[in-house]
Design a protein around this motif. Structure first.
Motif, short mmCIF file in Angstrom:
data_model
loop_
_atom_site.label_atom_id
_atom_site.label_comp_id
_atom_site.label_asym_id
_atom_site.label_seq_id
_atom_site.Cartn_x
_atom_site.Cartn_y
_atom_site.Cartn_z
N GLN A 19 0.64 -1.44 0.22
CA GLN A 19 0.49 0.27 0.16
C GLN A 19 0.83 1.52 0.14
OE1 GLN A 19 -2.31 -0.98 3.00
NE2 GLN A 19 -4.05 -0.80 1.57
N TRP A 20 1.80 1.28 0.65
CA TRP A 20 3.09 2.65 1.21
C TRP A 20 3.30 2.41 -0.25
CZ3 TRP A 20 5.38 6.51 3.63
CH2 TRP A 20 6.61 6.46 2.91
N GLU A 21 3.98 1.75 -1.30
CA GLU A 21 4.53 1.68 -2.31
C GLU A 21 3.27 2.26 -3.66
OE1 GLU A 21 7.54 1.74 -5.47
OE2 GLU A 21 7.16 1.97 -3.23
N ASP A 22 2.22 2.24 -3.14
CA ASP A 22 1.10 2.23 -3.78
C ASP A 22 0.97 3.77 -4.24
OD1 ASP A 22 -1.23 2.23 -6.36
OD2 ASP A 22 -2.33 2.48 -4.25
N TYR A 23 0.41 4.30 -2.84
CA TYR A 23 0.80 5.82 -2.53
C TYR A 23 2.03 6.65 -3.48
CZ TYR A 23 -3.95 5.18 -0.54
OH TYR A 23 -5.33 5.07 -0.60
N ARG A 24 2.75 5.85 -3.28
CA ARG A 24 4.30 6.78 -3.33
C ARG A 24 4.55 7.47 -4.81
NH1 ARG A 24 8.89 6.45 -5.57
NH2 ARG A 24 9.09 3.80 -6.21
N LYS A 25 4.13 5.25 -5.63
CA LYS A 25 4.58 6.05 -6.99
C LYS A 25 3.31 7.03 -7.40
CE LYS A 25 5.82 1.32 -8.36
NZ LYS A 25 5.34 0.19 -8.56
N VAL A 131 1.42 4.05 6.21
CA VAL A 131 -0.05 4.66 5.46
C VAL A 131 -0.71 5.25 4.95
CG1 VAL A 131 -1.49 2.90 3.98
CG2 VAL A 131 0.64 1.86 4.32
N MET A 132 -0.88 5.60 6.22
CA MET A 132 -1.94 6.49 6.67
C MET A 132 -1.41 7.87 6.08
SD MET A 132 -4.53 4.91 9.92
CE MET A 132 -5.10 6.16 10.39
N LEU A 133 -0.49 8.31 6.94
CA LEU A 133 -0.13 9.92 6.71
C LEU A 133 0.41 9.95 4.74
CD1 LEU A 133 1.51 12.51 7.18
CD2 LEU A 133 3.31 10.71 7.90
N ILE A 134 0.51 8.54 3.97
CA ILE A 134 1.44 9.20 2.80
C ILE A 134 0.11 9.27 2.17
CG2 ILE A 134 1.55 6.54 2.21
CD1 ILE A 134 3.63 7.69 0.46
N GLU A 135 -0.92 8.30 2.25
CA GLU A 135 -2.11 8.25 1.96
C GLU A 135 -3.12 10.09 2.33
OE1 GLU A 135 -6.33 8.60 0.91
OE2 GLU A 135 -5.69 8.92 3.31
N GLN A 136 -2.82 10.58 3.45
CA GLN A 136 -3.06 12.23 3.72
C GLN A 136 -2.32 13.05 2.72
OE1 GLN A 136 -6.35 13.24 5.14
NE2 GLN A 136 -6.27 10.85 4.60
N LEU A 137 -1.14 12.65 2.43
CA LEU A 137 -0.77 13.51 1.78
C LEU A 137 -0.90 13.45 0.29
CD1 LEU A 137 2.93 12.74 3.41
CD2 LEU A 137 1.69 15.01 3.11
N ARG A 139 -3.23 12.66 -0.37
CA ARG A 139 -5.03 13.52 -0.72
C ARG A 139 -4.95 14.97 -0.85
NH1 ARG A 139 -10.02 11.22 0.63
NH2 ARG A 139 -9.50 9.24 0.76
N ALA A 140 -3.84 15.28 -0.14
CA ALA A 140 -3.96 16.33 0.42
C ALA A 140 -3.42 17.45 -0.86
CB ALA A 140 -2.60 17.30 1.03
N GLN A 141 -2.68 16.43 -1.58
CA GLN A 141 -2.29 16.36 -2.42
C GLN A 141 -2.74 17.03 -3.76
OE1 GLN A 141 1.41 14.95 -4.86
NE2 GLN A 141 -0.03 14.29 -5.84
N CYS A 142 -4.23 16.15 -3.97
CA CYS A 142 -4.95 15.90 -5.28
C CYS A 142 -6.08 17.31 -4.72
CB CYS A 142 -5.81 14.95 -4.57
SG CYS A 142 -4.86 12.91 -5.64
N ILE A 143 -6.20 17.36 -2.89
CA ILE A 143 -6.64 18.76 -3.16
C ILE A 143 -6.55 20.19 -3.43
CG2 ILE A 143 -7.96 19.95 -0.98
CD1 ILE A 143 -8.06 17.50 0.36
N LEU A 144 -5.27 19.85 -3.48
CA LEU A 144 -4.58 21.50 -3.46
C LEU A 144 -4.48 21.10 -5.29
CD1 LEU A 144 -1.56 21.38 -0.61
CD2 LEU A 144 -3.88 23.10 -1.37
N THR A 145 -4.12 19.73 -5.71
CA THR A 145 -4.33 19.86 -7.30
C THR A 145 -5.53 20.08 -8.01
OG1 THR A 145 -3.56 18.50 -7.99
CG2 THR A 145 -1.74 19.94 -7.57
N LYS A 146 -6.39 20.13 -7.30
CA LYS A 146 -8.26 20.30 -7.89
C LYS A 146 -8.14 18.79 -8.82
CE LYS A 146 -8.90 25.32 -7.31
NZ LYS A 146 -8.74 24.86 -5.69
N HIS A 147 -7.82 17.65 -8.07
CA HIS A 147 -7.69 16.45 -8.83
C HIS A 147 -7.91 15.54 -8.25
CE1 HIS A 147 -5.84 12.30 -9.49
NE2 HIS A 147 -5.26 12.85 -11.47
N PRO A 148 -9.24 15.34 -9.06
CA PRO A 148 -10.11 14.59 -8.23
C PRO A 148 -9.58 13.17 -7.73
CG PRO A 148 -10.18 13.92 -10.80
CD PRO A 148 -9.16 14.64 -10.74
N TYR A 149 -9.97 12.89 -6.59
CA TYR A 149 -9.20 11.67 -5.81
C TYR A 149 -9.63 9.91 -6.36
CZ TYR A 149 -7.87 8.69 -1.99
OH TYR A 149 -6.82 7.81 -1.21
#
Length: 149
Positions: A19-25, A131-137, A139-149
């Motif tokens: 899961q970590w690697e999935d979000y990191r990518k 995993v929870m932290l990288i997921e929130q990072l 999600r924050a990136q998506c929110i700030l770039t207005k990219h759908p999650y």
């Protein structure tokens, strides 16, 4: 921007590691995981202090230190994204999140942190907290770039 997550223990091959690697990518922001581990069997108070030394050594000196701590501030995803944006607007480009071991983070390390973040009142396994932290990072990136999650 550079994000470092320094954490006690090794993920190895596990569902959490996948899961970590999935979000990191998925991240456009560069994120590195620095895992530290003290192999000596020390009494818990000494272990916590030793882990704090290892965590401190693993984070860039000029990074904003953010401690994951149960006494920290609990933010919604939108609030977390807004906080990241404020830090970036203030010229911050290096962020270091630290996650302690089974005994938690040393009080001195938490006191050094520029921000204390809580993932909620519940206790989470330390591997899952990563995993929870990288997921929130992400999600924050998506929110700030207005990219759908």
């Amino acid at each position: 921007m550079q994000i470092t997550i320094a954490a006690v223990g090794r993920m190895k091959s596990s569902p959490a590691a996948l899961q970590w690697e999935d979000y990191r990518k998925r991240m456009a922001w560069p994120v590195s995981l620095k895992e530290v581990e003290e192999r000596k069997n020390l009494p818990e108070p000494q272990m916590i202090l030793r882990e704090a030394e290892l965590l401190s050594a693993a984070v860039p000196a000029d990074a904003l230190l953010i401690a994951l701590d149960p006494g920290g501030k609990s933010l919604s995803s939108e609030e977390f994204a807004a906080q990241m944006q404020r830090w970036m607007n203030d010229g911050r480009s290096q962020f270091a999140f630290v996650i302690g071991g089974a005994g938690g983070l040393a009080g001195a390390l938490v006191a050094q942190a520029g921000f204390k973040l809580s993932l909620g009142a519940m206790t989470w396994p330390h591997m899952l907290a990563r995993v929870m932290l990288i997921e929130q990072l992400y999600r924050a990136q998506c929110i700030l770039t207005k990219h759908p999650y």
